[in-house]
Design a protein around this motif. Structure first.
Motif, PDB file in Angstrom:
ATOM      1  N   GLU A 229       0.919  11.659  -3.669  1.00 22.58           N
ATOM      2  CA  GLU A 229      -0.302  12.260  -4.220  1.00 22.58           C
ATOM      3  C   GLU A 229      -0.356  12.089  -5.737  1.00 22.58           C
ATOM      4  O   GLU A 229      -1.398  11.735  -6.301  1.00 22.58           O
ATOM      5  CB  GLU A 229      -0.359  13.744  -3.857  1.00 22.58           C
ATOM      6  CG  GLU A 229      -0.605  14.018  -2.387  1.00 22.58           C
ATOM      7  CD  GLU A 229      -0.467  15.498  -2.049  1.00 22.58           C
ATOM      8  OE1 GLU A 229      -0.203  16.306  -2.981  1.00 22.58           O
ATOM      9  OE2 GLU A 229      -0.600  15.851  -0.854  1.00 22.58           O
TER      10      GLU A 229
ATOM     11  N   ASN B 109       1.720   1.632  -7.621  1.00 26.01           N
ATOM     12  CA  ASN B 109       0.345   1.324  -7.196  1.00 26.01           C
ATOM     13  C   ASN B 109       0.133  -0.167  -6.941  1.00 26.01           C
ATOM     14  O   ASN B 109      -0.974  -0.679  -7.080  1.00 26.01           O
ATOM     15  CB  ASN B 109      -0.680   1.846  -8.216  1.00 26.01           C
ATOM     16  CG  ASN B 109      -0.510   3.323  -8.521  1.00 26.01           C
ATOM     17  OD1 ASN B 109      -0.186   3.700  -9.651  1.00 26.01           O
ATOM     18  ND2 ASN B 109      -0.708   4.173  -7.533  1.00 26.01           N
TER      19      ASN B 109
ATOM     20  N   LYS C 182      -1.533   8.214 -13.743  1.00 28.26           N
ATOM     21  CA  LYS C 182      -2.020   6.929 -14.260  1.00 28.26           C
ATOM     22  C   LYS C 182      -2.334   7.037 -15.750  1.00 28.26           C
ATOM     23  O   LYS C 182      -2.067   6.108 -16.525  1.00 28.26           O
ATOM     24  CB  LYS C 182      -3.239   6.471 -13.468  1.00 28.26           C
ATOM     25  CG  LYS C 182      -2.913   6.060 -12.037  1.00 28.26           C
ATOM     26  CD  LYS C 182      -4.171   5.718 -11.242  1.00 28.26           C
ATOM     27  CE  LYS C 182      -3.815   5.344  -9.799  1.00 28.26           C
ATOM     28  NZ  LYS C 182      -5.026   5.089  -8.975  1.00 28.26           N
TER      29      LYS C 182
ATOM     30  N   ASN D 170      -0.714   8.355  -7.066  1.00 26.02           N
ATOM     31  CA  ASN D 170      -2.066   7.827  -6.867  1.00 26.02           C
ATOM     32  C   ASN D 170      -3.124   8.612  -7.633  1.00 26.02           C
ATOM     33  O   ASN D 170      -4.302   8.255  -7.611  1.00 26.02           O
ATOM     34  CB  ASN D 170      -2.413   7.835  -5.374  1.00 26.02           C
ATOM     35  CG  ASN D 170      -1.608   6.809  -4.597  1.00 26.02           C
ATOM     36  OD1 ASN D 170      -1.326   5.723  -5.100  1.00 26.02           O
ATOM     37  ND2 ASN D 170      -1.220   7.147  -3.374  1.00 26.02           N
TER      38      ASN D 170
END
Length: 702
Positions: A258, A67, A266, A261
């Protein structure tokens, strides 16, 4: 790093060093690309060997670059792997230590793979909410078969070099000087057969692909409830059966993007780094000389004490387990034996290992036998007078320098330490039940606890396979202090109109392993009842108080152990059965409190229970009881069943949006009174635009 290589005859050796795990950072990818350029351009080079320096081949992608622009800067890992596979000269991956994730995918892109006999490989991306994004889901099935690849990728399991060789992933395994033998292997390749692009191989379809993938999806939905990554891994492996490699790689990459993100990955990466930060000693304990810990004493052979003894025996420690009576000791040892036997029956332990572990546990009714222990942990009844008596005895018995620990879940460590002449040696080690299974260990630092004691028990925690977090002293420390407002709101919601099943089901649909009322029944309602009675003299009379749980206990409903609590339980069953008698108690308590019951939505149930956790966590950080927001998330995921896919209560609040969470807490404050007063830290962080899960308590300059 530069683009050079070592020449070994007509073999180029390209090595890299990016401590501690040789992560495939942007800088390392640039180095590899430049070195490959040089080796390809050199007409005197016929073959290339790739090898990592230090502890391992490569631990995979540099997760901190995900990211960020560096994570997608060219050459990306997939581009580098594709280039190796299409190279005009044969490339041999020489694996030592570990080849994990992108590191293994790099090896899959090579034409040959050899390894040190002690090496291991894995594609563990699923554990971070991801899938192998460098071609692993497409190339691994071409080497080891679809069924084996599916198992390895969806489980993230670690595979030994021997098993990898048997499966067809490796071409050779070497004992001894693995690097020299890898170079010799490359030098001896037949030029006519040296180029073997993995991606050019065909995938052999399994006998019944539909059944295989259907069963894999069903298993993933049950064992990885709510997680997206396992299902995406399955879809990618299934795609390897259709069409050429490039189509599969494009399919894999789309799903990787996909996931990387998405919130789940996360959240899991937040916990990954959070666990590593939590395991580090506090500043004053860094570099402290560790006290030797070889013999461990455990006082109390009940459920908790027996589990603690097993945790240490499993890790190779010699354990002395002390009980008051022969009967209690015999019962405790028999429970330990049964627990081990159940593990053997499941195939997770063999009979010889069971006997070895049992032999490490010596039972006794003589406290004097703890005189030579390096670490003593008391797991006796949760009563301060009992703790005082035990620690006075230990103070007289234990050798100088021994660490004296209490497993208390709520009581004041400073008060316990004060009855000894060595408060610097006293620490809290709050295990979670069952102690030989649950990962979390709250390490409670008292006012006088010595830095080397903290450093030592952190090391011990690692050896016994626990996830530790150092916390300060307050009633309930971090985890149980947060449980109080969480269960408080669950009880208030009952008074206001929800049924026990409605509350539990809403929270479980959110992702909690178990709802608060079922959890109370399982733990025993008398435990929290004792805490409430202890706190009663200091409880402000103007604050709202719910009597439902007290009434249940007063009527003998203490949870599963008595066959009734918030639910009814059939003999021999742990399945909760709604009970009209509980509804009658709830109705009576609501009437006495002047509450008109109403319809309550699942959304309100989730917000009030979860935001109660968040608000209390912010107060804990304000008080300095926890050092970092991520420590609290680690505690709640590993000890209290908070869904890992949401990253812990603080990360969840950040995901929702801290301003929105604060606004809702302020609304609850207006509606429900002073118990919902917002923690000042929340308003501070919202004003500063900062996160709660990333908050670190400021340290005063020394």
């Amino acid at each position: 790093m530069n683009g050079g290589f070592e020449r070994h005859g007509r073999v180029a050796l390209i090595r890299w060093a990016n401590p501690p795990v040789n992560g495939l950072s942007f800088a390392l990818r640039q180095h590899l690309s430049a070195a490959l350029d040089a080796a390809v351009a050199d007409v005197a080079i016929d073959a290339i060997v790739l090898a990592g320096e230090g502890r391992m081949f490569s631990g995979g992608a540099d997760i901190r670059e995900f990211n960020t622009p560096r994570g997608v800067a060219e050459p990306t890992t997939p581009q580098l792997i594709q280039r190796i596979e299409n190279l005009g000269k044969p490339v041999v991956a020489a694996i030592h230590g570990s080849a994990l994730g992108g590191g293994l995918e790099l090896a899959l892109g090579c034409h040959w793979r050899v390894a040190d006999a002690q090496a291991s490989v894995a594609l563990p991306e699923v554990k971070l909410g991801l899938l192998p994004g460098g071609g692993g889901t497409q190339r691994l099935p071409r080497l080891v078969g679809v069924e084996t690849a599916l198992d390895w990728i969806v489980s993230g399991r670690t595979v030994s070099a021997t098993k990898a060789l048997e499966a067809g992933l490796l071409d050779a395994v070497f004992e001894g000087d693995w690097l020299s033998r890898a170079i010799a292997f490359a030098a001896g390749l037949d030029p006519a057969k040296a180029l073997r692009p993995t991606g050019a191989r065909a995938v052999t379809p399994p006998a019944d692909a539909a059944a295989l993938f259907g069963a894999a999806r069903e298993k993933a939905r049950k064992t990885a409830r709510g997680l997206e990554a396992p299902l995406q891994c399955i879809a990618c492996v299934e795609k390897s059966l259709d069409g050429p490699l490039q189509e599969g790689l494009a399919f894999e990459r789309q799903r990787f993007v996909e996931l990387v993100n998405g919130t789940q990955s996360k959240a899991l990466r937040h916990l990954f780094f959070g666990e590593r930060e939590a395991a580090k000693p506090p500043p004053d304990a860094q570099g402290a000389a560790l006290r030797p810990v070889q013999r461990v004493g455990v006082i109390g052979a009940g459920t908790m004490g027996g589990g603690i003894a097993m945790a240490f025996a499993n890790a190779g420690y010699a354990v002395t387990l002390v009980e008051v009576t022969d009967a209690a000791l015999a019962k405790g040892l028999e429970t330990i034996r049964r627990n081990y036997a159940a593990t053997v029956a499941k195939g997770k332990l063999d009979a010889a290992q069971m006997q070895d572990r049992l032999a490490r546990i010596h039972g006794s009714t003589a406290m004097q036998e703890l005189a030579e222990a390096d670490l003593v942990i008391e797991a006796a009844f949760e009563d301060i007078a009992v703790k005082h008596g035990l620690f006075q005895q230990l103070d007289a018995i234990a050798r100088p320098g021994a660490i004296l620990a209490t497993n208390t879940s709520r009581l004041d460590i400073n008060d316990i330490a004060a009855v000894t002449r060595r408060p610097q040696d006293v620490v809290g080690l709050h295990f979670f039940s069952p102690a030989h299974v649950m990962k979390l260990l709250e390490i409670v630092r008292g006012r006088a606890t010595a830095p080397d004691v903290i450093a030592t028990v952190l090391g011990v925690a690692k050896r016994i396979g626990k996830v530790p977090a150092v916390v300060g002293v307050c009633d309930g420390f971090v985890g149980n202090r947060m449980v109080s407002p969480y269960t408080r709101e669950a009880h208030f919601l009952l008074e206001e109109g929800a049924s026990p099943a409605r509350v539990d089901q809403a929270v479980e649909r959110f992702g909690m392993a178990m709802g608060p009322l079922r959890m109370g029944d399982m733990a025993g309602l008398d435990i929290s009842w004792a805490a409430r009675k202890r706190q009663a003299p200091t409880r402000p009379r103007h604050l709202r108080y719910c009597h439902i749980a007290d009434r249940l206990c007063e009527s003998g409903r203490l949870g599963q152990k008595t066959g009734a609590g918030f639910y009814r339980y059939e003999p021999g069953s742990r399945a909760p059965v709604p009970d009209p008698a509980v509804e009658s108690i709830i109705d009576a308590c609501a009437r006495e409190s002047g509450i008109t019951r109403r319809a309550i939505t699942d959304e309100e149930i989730v917000e009030r229970t979860m935001y109660a956790l968040v608000n209390e966590a912010a107060r804990i950080l304000q008080d300095g009881v926890a050092r970092r927001g991520s420590d609290i998330d680690v505690i709640y995921v590993n000890g209290y069943g908070f869904p890992a896919a949401r990253g812990g209560p603080l990360f969840y609040a950040d995901t929702v949006g801290l301003p929105q969470v604060l606004a809702r807490i302020e609304e609850f404050h207006r509606l429900h009174g002073p118990l919902w007063e917002p923690a000042p830290l929340l308003a501070q962080l919202v004003a500063q635009g900062e996160s709660l899960s990333g908050y670190v308590v400021p340290t005063e300059p020394t």
